[in-house]
Design an enzyme around this catalytic site. Structure first.
Site, PDB file in Angstrom:
ATOM      1  N   ASP A  91      -4.954  81.167 -22.507  1.00 14.49           N
ATOM      2  CA  ASP A  91      -5.196  81.064 -21.829  1.00 14.49           C
ATOM      3  C   ASP A  91      -7.042  81.465 -22.069  1.00 14.49           C
ATOM      4  O   ASP A  91      -7.388  82.528 -22.648  1.00 14.49           O
ATOM      5  CB  ASP A  91      -5.379  80.630 -20.705  1.00 14.49           C
ATOM      6  CG  ASP A  91      -5.353  82.074 -19.093  1.00 14.49           C
ATOM      7  OD1 ASP A  91      -4.809  83.132 -20.204  1.00 14.49           O
ATOM      8  OD2 ASP A  91      -5.562  82.385 -18.600  1.00 14.49           O
ATOM      9  N   GLU A 153      -3.832  84.028 -17.566  1.00 19.37           N
ATOM     10  CA  GLU A 153      -4.230  85.787 -17.991  1.00 19.37           C
ATOM     11  C   GLU A 153      -5.957  86.376 -17.086  1.00 19.37           C
ATOM     12  O   GLU A 153      -6.593  86.660 -16.079  1.00 19.37           O
ATOM     13  CB  GLU A 153      -4.374  86.728 -18.915  1.00 19.37           C
ATOM     14  CG  GLU A 153      -4.753  87.858 -18.838  1.00 19.37           C
ATOM     15  CD  GLU A 153      -6.280  88.192 -19.078  1.00 19.37           C
ATOM     16  OE1 GLU A 153      -6.786  89.401 -18.844  1.00 19.37           O
ATOM     17  OE2 GLU A 153      -7.358  87.525 -19.059  1.00 19.37           O
TER      18      GLU A 153
END
Length: 448
Positions: A91, A153
């Protein structure tokens, strides 16, 4: 494989690695609330595809409660060989103001040996580092391999921490590689051995039942915004050092940046001085830092002539590895209450915390990555710290105290991570991939 064979395999695989990175960067995998979820799942699917193509016999997407899936892969260890866990995340941060980008953030663009695009460095370069290093062995890995690639994250990464706590055997390893850091400069290899923890909270000040006309009441009515400003500026002295008792300055034993390097990287304007005392390494990696990251007050464009009844601020504390998160929160919030003027009402909420990390004395994995980096870069790595937090690292260190944790990556201080015009230097990416592949072979021999 001999080191020369590994180097040739990585070099031959670089065109594919760059194309794979471009495919990843083209996916806007922003796992923040309010952003489309479909691209995040597309990035997970591509991550799964890439790990399978790297030769891992077992790859799957695993559910993480309240989050996007992680992608997990593994290959068994040869007899007597250690196991290495490889971590990265797929991400990315939101693009932010598109007007500040010179190229479209999700249209990967290659310019002068660098690849531009959101996530090109943080942390899709880490994912590609693992994929390309594994691919060099064509499925015949010298060590046991476990890979876990996180899907959220950048926002609420502590959800993977809970997953690790609930599934410790899935990620247990002799050495853990976190490819979510980088080097001070391109070509200047470094191992990150210290991470500051963090704590954040919102402080609210109330002084009146409602805002009042400044002409009729100004000069006697207590202004909540003025009170909050006085409280926040009291956190530092005129030199920029923290005034909160108990938040003492620490010492970092490694080499930090020069003032000239730091000023250039940070974009400090001419004539503006740096703040704080002690070496830059001490200030950035081993000491507390307090930053006001947001204010809830009327904007300039919407301002009216009023004495404010309420004002709020978001405050972030960076905490050295030797510090305690709860103690730091108590010290700062207690200090703000103490310096609040005029008896205003002060309250705190929306607390967020993350623990710091300091690497233990090096063992065989640390020695192996040191030799691998020296061969790949032509110079031995140095120890550096990182001011940012990676909460998962503290969880791994606590859960697996016997494992060596290695933090490195293809990012550098000019990579503009979390900012417009993010980029990764492709020659640096090749060196980091080479170092990781050499490390896997070297570590197998060291532990034999």
């Amino acid at each position: 494989m001999a080191p020369e064979e590994i180097e040739k395999a990585v070099e031959a695989g670089m065109p594919q690695a760059v194309e794979d990175l471009k495919r990843l960067v083209a996916i806007p995998s922003v796992a923040f609330p309010g952003h489309p979820e479909v691209p995040v799942h597309e990035a997970a699917a591509l991550t799964e595809e890439l790990l399978r193509a790297a030769g891992l016999p077992h790859v799957e997407r695993v559910a993480v409660e309240g989050s996007f899936p992680a992608v997990y892969g593994e290959a068994p260890a040869p007899p007597g060989a250690p196991t290495v866990l490889l971590y990265a995340h797929y991400d990315v941060q939101p693009a932010g103001d598109l007007a500040l980008w010179k190229t479209a953030p999700f249209e990967p663009t290659q310019i002068d040996g660098a690849l531009y695009g959101r996530g090109a460095a943080d942390d899709k370069s880490g994912l590609i580092t693992h994929v390309a290093a594994l691919r060099a062995f064509q499925g015949r890995f010298p060590v046991g391999v476990k890979v876990i690639i996180e899907g959220q994250e950048e926002y609420a990464g502590e959800r993977l921490e809970a997953f690790v706590e609930a599934n410790p055997e899935l990620v247990r390893a002799d050495a853990i590689v976190v490819a979510d850091c980088g080097n001070p400069r391109v070509g200047d290899p470094a191992l990150t051995t210290s991470l500051r923890g963090m704590a954040a909270f919102t402080v609210e000040v109330r002084s009146l039942g409602e805002s009042l006309h400044s002409g009729s009441f100004g000069g006697a009515a207590p202004d909540a915004l003025a009170a909050l400003m006085r409280m926040l500026t009291a956190l530092h002295d005129d030199n920029g050092d923290i005034r909160v008792p108990g938040l003492n300055q620490g010492v970092f034993s490694g080499e930090g940046p020069s003032e000239e390097e730091f000023r250039a990287t940070a974009g400090v304007l001419d004539g503006v001085s740096l703040v704080g005392s002690g070496s830059l390494a001490d200030r950035l990696w081993a000491s507390y830092a307090i930053t006001v990251t947001g204010l809830d007050v009327p904007s300039v464009s919407g301002a009216i002539n009023a004495v404010q009844a309420v004002a709020r601020a978001r405050v972030t504390i960076r905490i050295p590895p030797s510090g305690d998160t709860k103690t730091a929160l108590d010290e700062v919030t207690g200090f703000l209450k103490q310096v609040a003027p005029w008896g205003v009402h002060v309250s705190f909420d929306d607390f967020t915390t993350g623990t710091g990390f300091r690497a233990e004395a090096g063992g065989p994995a640390t020695a192996a990555i040191g030799r691998a980096m020296e061969r790949a870069f032509g110079r031995a790595p140095r120890e550096v710290g990182q001011g940012g937090s990676i909460p998962l690292v503290a969880t791994l260190a606590r859960r697996f105290p016997e494992a060596e944790i290695l933090l490195y990556g293809a990012e550098d201080n000019d990579a503009a991570i979390h900012a417009p015009n993010e980029r990764v230097d492709l020659a640096e990416l090749r060196r980091v991939i080479t170092a990781e592949a050499l490390f896997l072979a070297e570590y197998a021999q060291t532990s034999a």
